[in-house]
Structure formats: structure tokens, C-alpha cells
Design an enzyme around this catalytic site. Structure first.
Site, PDB file in Angstrom:
ATOM      1  CE  LYS A   1       5.003   9.492  -0.140  1.00 59.43           C
ATOM      2  NZ  LYS A   1       4.181  10.701  -1.305  1.00 59.43           N
TER       3      LYS A   1
ATOM      4  N   GLY B   1       2.634  10.851  -5.051  1.00 60.11           N
ATOM      5  CA  GLY B   1       3.965  11.088  -6.147  1.00 60.11           C
ATOM      6  C   GLY B   1       4.731   9.414  -5.279  1.00 60.11           C
TER       7      GLY B   1
ATOM      8  CE  LYS C   1       2.875  -3.282   4.679  1.00 56.42           C
ATOM      9  NZ  LYS C   1       2.796  -3.263   3.002  1.00 56.42           N
TER      10      LYS C   1
ATOM     11  N   GLY D   1      -1.351  10.526  -0.079  1.00 54.19           N
ATOM     12  CA  GLY D   1       0.261  10.578  -1.412  1.00 54.19           C
ATOM     13  C   GLY D   1      -0.273  10.831  -2.890  1.00 54.19           C
TER      14      GLY D   1
ATOM     15  CD  GLU E   1      -1.428  -1.900   2.391  1.00 50.40           C
ATOM     16  OE1 GLU E   1       0.404  -2.309   2.548  1.00 50.40           O
ATOM     17  OE2 GLU E   1      -1.862  -3.241   2.244  1.00 50.40           O
TER      18      GLU E   1
ATOM     19  CB  ALA F   1       8.498  -6.702   4.156  1.00 44.93           C
TER      20      ALA F   1
ATOM     21  CD  GLN G   1       4.494  -9.412   5.806  1.00 47.54           C
ATOM     22  OE1 GLN G   1       4.074  -9.339   6.220  1.00 47.54           O
ATOM     23  NE2 GLN G   1       6.016  -9.464   4.795  1.00 47.54           N
TER      24      GLN G   1
ATOM     25  CB  VAL H   1       9.542  -4.083  -4.037  1.00 48.61           C
ATOM     26  CG1 VAL H   1      10.869  -4.088  -3.200  1.00 48.61           C
ATOM     27  CG2 VAL H   1       8.249  -3.164  -4.281  1.00 48.61           C
TER      28      VAL H   1
END
Ligand code: GDP
Ligand code: IMO
Ligand code: MG
Length: 428
Positions: A18, A414, A16, A412, A14, A39, A223, A298
Site C-alpha cells: 500500500k 484503512g 509495504k 494508515g 506491514e 512476498a 519481507q 497473501v
């Protein structure tokens, strides 16, 4: 505001990393409390992009002490390579603390993860293959290896032998694989011991003292709520508790110490791996969300499954986590749609259902009931305040807030640290 939990409100990814990094400059400790290197948390600082797997995202903020709590499963090889990767990029990682009670992922856990998935065939979970499930299984079966065992060779040897006695039978007889030599595992683990030792600490004591002294502690979930082993879409879940209660058991901090629980919520929905996903799209809209949103894992590089926002899930996340706030991410990705469908309820066997059904069969049959919200075309990535957003984007956020049951305190627009609209401070 001494203790906050920040967690995923959907199926992970989602944003997290950032959000944690954003707060990292104002908090004293950032603590991972569950999961491991399954993660993949992305942090973008200026023109630098970091992908963190095991380390808390606060590691990029110089004043912040990063902590790996007892509830995390630690692959020592990954820990050391992530640390050296950051050191090479000039990040000081010397403040890291690792709980002596955290469980270790060994090569036999990753092997068992991969062969089990292969064995399940069509019924596989689509795990990240990082040994997460088998390590938690050993913890619950009381045959796990903990970080502190690295410092007592005799205990380590006994424990590895006990764990492999059983596993080698399964590997050889069921999966037709070569048995694993316990001595080799012990040698490999001991080779990591000295390098990890400076970080090992009684993290529960340190964190409780810090909270009592009024320091700010942020618990960073891995997660997401729907991947929680108790509250997620079981069996298509991870093997830990990303939900807010997990922060208490996974860090040794009582629930009375936690003041705020922030749910990170994507403005649409994504999922990696197998399992039900009512608003999933298989058309050009799904492809567009994937492309514009850069929705690729990622950790494993897998394409993420994409779909519209699901308010039933957001409401559920508010309920099972006791959320006090949402951080809505990736609103910018929705720019350009004339109308944006939002799932407000499900239809299950002809009946309208407003809450997430507890029954797996019902959830598998859930069809989204959509409401259409008007879209916007203006670039929103430079917006710094809510009022700078186009009227329809404001209305989209307000509608999501009303449906989801907790205030949206940040948005958010960006991936960068500064591409955020702050509405209510998380730290006041
Ligand atoms: P995490 O696992 O929850 O930390 O999320 P990931 O890092 O796996 O995936 C989130 C992706 O979205 C990353 O590539 C982030 O850089 C990016 N991201 C985070 N917030 C925003 C946002 O508001 N807008 C855009 N466009 N990207 C964002
Ligand atoms: P972050 O923290 C998205 C998914 C896997 C699989 C299931 C079980 O970046 O949000 P596991 O390897 O944990 O046993 O796999 O959970 N999964 C994630 N999906 N984001 C993650 O982490 C995930 N970590 C695990 O894809 O479906
Ligand atoms: Mg991720």
C-alpha cells in the site's frame, strides 16, 4: 529527493504494498531489490484489490517504471503468470525491467525447499515453499542460474547439469526422491526465454543514470527487518537482506545515493512461520487482531500470528536501517480497545533490557514489559489529518514515535490509497 528505500520494520506484511503504491504516482522507478515471490503485497485501488508477489507495487502506477533488481530471485513461471494476470485486468506492464544478473528459481529449487522443510520436521522454518532459500544458497555456492543464462543454451545446460549433479545425489540418497532430469529443466527454462527477453536490461546502469538525472527512484523491500538473514531472528528468517543495505547490493546503487529510508510499521505486530515473537497473543485479543486486521497470508493463506506493538523491535529497525521516517499502518484496527498494551522493554532472566538482544537464547527468553495506553472507540477510517484523530489515538501515535526513534510521517487508517494521513511528505 532522488532515492528512497521503503522496507518492513517488523516481520513482514506491514503494508509495504500500500505504501509503495501510494508513492508510485510520484516516482519514476520502483525497484524490488531482494526476495522473490515469497512476498505478498496487497494494493487496494478503489474497489480493485491486487496481490503482487514478484512484481514491484509501482507497476500499478502508469508513469512509473517497475524494476526487478539483481538481488531478486525470479521464478520465470510466476513472473509470466503475474504479468498476464495484470494484463487481463488492463494493467500495462510493458515498461518492466528485469536485471540480467537476477537469479532464477527453477522447479528443483522449490522441490528442495519443500523436502528440506519436511525433513526438518518440528524444527522447520515454515518457509513459503517458493524455492527462495535454495536459490539464494545456489547463488552463494556459485552454482546458480541467472536470467542472462536463458540466452546461451550451452552455458545454461552446463550450469543446470552442474547444479543437479550434486542435488540429485541429495534428493535420491537423503530424501528418497526421484532424480531430476537436467534436460527437462533446460527445456522448461528455454521455453520462457523469448517471453522474458523484452524486459531484460542492465538495470544497475539505468538506475544510476536515473538518479544522476534527478529522477525519483523508490526501492521496495520484501519481507522485513526481523526476517533479514543477517539482522533478523536467525535461523527463522528469509535468505536475503530486506534491510536498507540490501537495496545497495540488490540494485547496484551506492549508499551515498540514498537519501531517505522509510520503515513500514504496523500499529501492532504479526509474524508468519516459525520463530520467537515476544508479544505474541494466544487469547481473544490475538484472535480479535487477526479477525479485524484480516491477518491471513497473501502468499500461503496461513493465519498470521498476532501480538501487541513491540517498541524494542521498532528501535532496532531504526538502528539497523538508519530509518529517517516511519509509516505507521493499520491504526484503525486498534479502534475499540479500552486500553492498548505496548511492549516498551523486555525482561530477560529477571533483568530489564531496552535493546534487542543479539543472542538467540536471550531473545527466546524475552518477556515483554508492557505499558498500558488508553484506547479510543471512534471510527478513524475517514480521518485525513492528524488533528482529526481522537486524542487517545494521537497520544498512541506520539508514544510510539517517541519509543521508536524516528518520526512517524504517515498513518494508515484503512487499506485504500486514500485512507492515509500524511504528516510529512516523503518526497520533499
Ligand atoms: P505487505 O506484505 O507489507 O505489502 O503487506 P500485506 O499486503 O501482506 O498485508 C497488509 C494488509 O493490510 C493488506 O491486506 C493491506 O490491504 C492492509 N492494509 C495496509 N495498510 C492498512 C491500513 O492502514 N489499515 C488497514 N485496515 N489495512 C491496511
Ligand atoms: P512480505 O513481503 C511475512 C517468512 C516465511 C518464513 C520465513 C522464510 O509479504 O512481507 P522463505 O519462503 O522466505 O524462505 O520463508 O520468512 N516470510 C514472510 N513473512 N511476509 C513476507 O513477505 C514473507 N516472506 C517470507 O513465512 O517464516
Ligand atoms: Mg505480505
Amino acid at each position: 529527493m532522488p532515492a528512497l528505500v521503503l522496507l518492513g520494520a517488523q516481520w513482514g506484511d506491514e503494508g509495504k504494498g500500500k505504501a509503495t503504491d501510494l508513492l508510485g504516482g510520484s516516482v519514476d522507478y520502483v525497484v524490488r531489490y531482494q526476495g522473490g515471490n515469497n512476498a505478498g503485497h496487497t494494493v487496494v485501488v478503489g474497489d480493485q484489490k491486487y496481490a503482487l508477489h514478484l512484481l514491484p507495487s509501482g507497476i500499478l502506477s502508469p508513469g512509473c517504471t517497475p524494476v526487478i533488481g539483481n538481488g531478486v530471485v525470479v521464478d520465470p513461471a510466476v513472473l509470466l503468470s503475474e504479468l498476464s494476470g495484470l494484463n487481463e485486468r488492463g494493467v500495462d506492464t510493458s515498461k518492466l525491467l528485469v536485471s540480467g544478473n537476477a537469479h532464477l528459481i527453477t522447479p528443483y529449487h522449490t522441490t528442495v525447499d519443500k523436502v528440506t522443510e519436511r525433513f526438518l520436521g518440528k524444527r522447520k522454518i515454515g518457509t513459503t515453499g517458493r524455492g527462495i532459500g535454495p536459490t539464494y544458497a545456489d547463488k552463494i555456492n556459485r552454482v546458480g542460474i541467472r536470467v542472462q543464462d536463458l540466452y546461451d543454451e550451452s552455458i545454461l545446460t552446463q550450469k543446470v547439469e552442474a547444479a543437479l549433479d550434486f542435488k540429485n545425489q541429495i534428493l535420491a540418497k537423503l530424501y528418497n526422491r526421484r532424480a531430476i532430469d537436467p534436460a527437462k529443466i533446460v527445456d522448461e527454462m528455454l521455453a520462457y526465454a523469448d517471453q522474458i527477453k523484452p524486459f531484460v536490461a542492465d538495470t544497475t546502469l539505468i538506475l544510476n543514470n536515473a538518479i544522476d538525472e534527478g529522477k525519483v527512484v523508490l526501492f521496495e523491500g520484501g519481507q522485513g527487518t526481523l526476517l533479514d538473514v543477517d539482522h533478523g531472528t536467525y535461523p527463522f528468517v528469509t535468505s536475503s537482506n530486506p534491510t536498507a543495505g540490501g537495496a545497495c547490493t540488490g540494485a547496484g546503487v551506492g549508499p551515498t545515493k540514498i537519501n531517505r529510508v522509510i520503515g513500514i510499521l504496523k500499529a501492532y505486530t504479526t509474524r508468519v512461520g516459525a520463530g520467537p515473537f515476544p508479544t505474541e497473543l494466544f487469547d481473544k485479543d490475538g484472535e480479535a487482531l487477526r479477525t479485524i486486521g484480516g491477518e491471513r497470508g497473501v502468499t500461503t493463506g496461513r493465519d498470521r500470528r498476532c501480538g501487541w506493538f513491540d517498541a524494542v523491535i521498532a528501535r532496532y529497525a531504526t538502528r539497523v536501517n538508519g530509518l529517517t521516517d516511519f509509516f505507521l499502518t493499520k491504526l484503525d484496527v486498534l479502534t475499540g480497545w479500552e486500553q492498548i498494551p505496548v511492549c516498551v522493554a523486555y525482561e530477560i532472566d529477571g533483568k530489564r533490557v531496552e535493546e534487542l538482544p543479539y543472542s538467540q537464547s536471550d531473545f527466546h527468553h524475552a518477556k515483554p514489559v508492557y505499558e498500558m495506553l488508553p484506547g479510543w472507540t471512534e471510527d478513524i477510517s475517514k480521518a485525513k489529518t492528524f488533528s482529526e484523530l481522537p486524542k487517545n489515538a494521537q497520544a498512541y501515535v506520539k508514544a510510539l514515535e517517541e519509543m521508536s526513534g524516528a518520526p512517524i510521517s504517515a498513518i494508515g487508517v484503512g487499506p485504500g490509497r486514500d485512507e492515509t494521513i500524511e504528516i510529512n511528505s516523503f518526497l520533499s
